[in-house]
Scaffold this motif. Structure first.
Motif, short mmCIF file in Angstrom:
data_model
loop_
_atom_site.label_atom_id
_atom_site.label_comp_id
_atom_site.label_asym_id
_atom_site.label_seq_id
_atom_site.Cartn_x
_atom_site.Cartn_y
_atom_site.Cartn_z
N LEU A 38 0.82 -1.21 0.00
CA LEU A 38 0.00 0.00 0.00
C LEU A 38 0.85 1.27 0.00
N ARG A 39 1.97 1.24 0.67
CA ARG A 39 2.86 2.41 0.66
C ARG A 39 3.42 2.65 -0.74
N THR A 40 3.74 1.58 -1.45
CA THR A 40 4.20 1.73 -2.84
C THR A 40 3.10 2.33 -3.69
N TYR A 41 1.90 1.84 -3.51
CA TYR A 41 0.76 2.39 -4.25
C TYR A 41 0.58 3.88 -3.97
N LEU A 42 0.72 4.28 -2.72
CA LEU A 42 0.59 5.70 -2.38
C LEU A 42 1.67 6.54 -3.06
N LYS A 43 2.90 6.05 -3.06
CA LYS A 43 3.98 6.79 -3.71
C LYS A 43 3.72 6.94 -5.21
N LEU A 44 3.26 5.87 -5.83
CA LEU A 44 2.98 5.92 -7.26
C LEU A 44 1.82 6.86 -7.56
N THR A 45 0.79 6.80 -6.76
CA THR A 45 -0.37 7.67 -6.95
C THR A 45 0.01 9.13 -6.74
N SER A 47 2.96 10.43 -7.24
CA SER A 47 3.75 10.82 -8.41
C SER A 47 2.85 11.16 -9.59
N GLU A 48 1.83 10.35 -9.78
CA GLU A 48 0.90 10.61 -10.88
C GLU A 48 0.16 11.93 -10.67
N ALA A 49 -0.35 12.14 -9.48
CA ALA A 49 -1.09 13.38 -9.19
C ALA A 49 -0.18 14.60 -9.34
N ASN A 50 1.04 14.50 -8.84
CA ASN A 50 1.97 15.61 -8.93
C ASN A 50 2.28 15.94 -10.40
N ALA A 51 2.51 14.92 -11.20
CA ALA A 51 2.79 15.13 -12.62
C ALA A 51 1.60 15.81 -13.30
N ARG A 52 0.41 15.34 -13.00
CA ARG A 52 -0.78 15.91 -13.62
C ARG A 52 -0.99 17.36 -13.20
N VAL A 61 1.62 10.03 -17.69
CA VAL A 61 1.42 8.73 -18.36
C VAL A 61 2.38 7.68 -17.79
N GLU A 62 3.63 8.08 -17.59
CA GLU A 62 4.60 7.13 -17.03
C GLU A 62 4.19 6.69 -15.63
N ALA A 63 3.72 7.62 -14.83
CA ALA A 63 3.30 7.28 -13.47
C ALA A 63 2.08 6.36 -13.50
N TRP A 64 1.13 6.65 -14.40
CA TRP A 64 -0.05 5.79 -14.52
C TRP A 64 0.36 4.38 -14.93
N ASP A 65 1.29 4.28 -15.89
CA ASP A 65 1.77 2.97 -16.30
C ASP A 65 2.40 2.22 -15.12
N ALA A 66 3.10 2.94 -14.25
CA ALA A 66 3.70 2.31 -13.07
C ALA A 66 2.62 1.83 -12.10
#
Length: 74
Positions: A38-45, A47-52, A61-66
């Motif tokens: 879950l912590r990995t999922y939070l970090k990835l999410t 990253s995606e939100a920050n990029a957007r 897109v890269e973060a979503w793919d991750a």
């Protein structure tokens, strides 16, 4: 950004509570593994939100793919 740090800390506490619940519901799911997942999922999410939010569409897109790849590992 104290508000952001506070929100991220509360997000992590919530993830740990979910991990604790799931580990209690199924003893074959080790708590430490669920917390890491879950912590990995939070970090990835994050990253995606920050990029957007910063208009970094390629990073979005890269973060979503991750995120999708991580979900596939489940």
């Amino acid at each position: 950004m104290p508000a952001l740090a506070d929100a991220r800390a509360r997000w992590a506490v919530n993830a740990d509570a979910i991990a604790t619940f799931l580990a209690g519901a199924n003893p074959r799911w080790p708590l430490a593994d669920l917390q890491a997942l879950l912590r990995t999922y939070l970090k990835l999410t994050y990253s995606e939100a920050n990029a957007r939010l910063t208009g970094n569409w390629e990073g979005d897109v890269e973060a979503w793919d991750a995120v999708v790849a991580h979900a596939g590992d489940l």
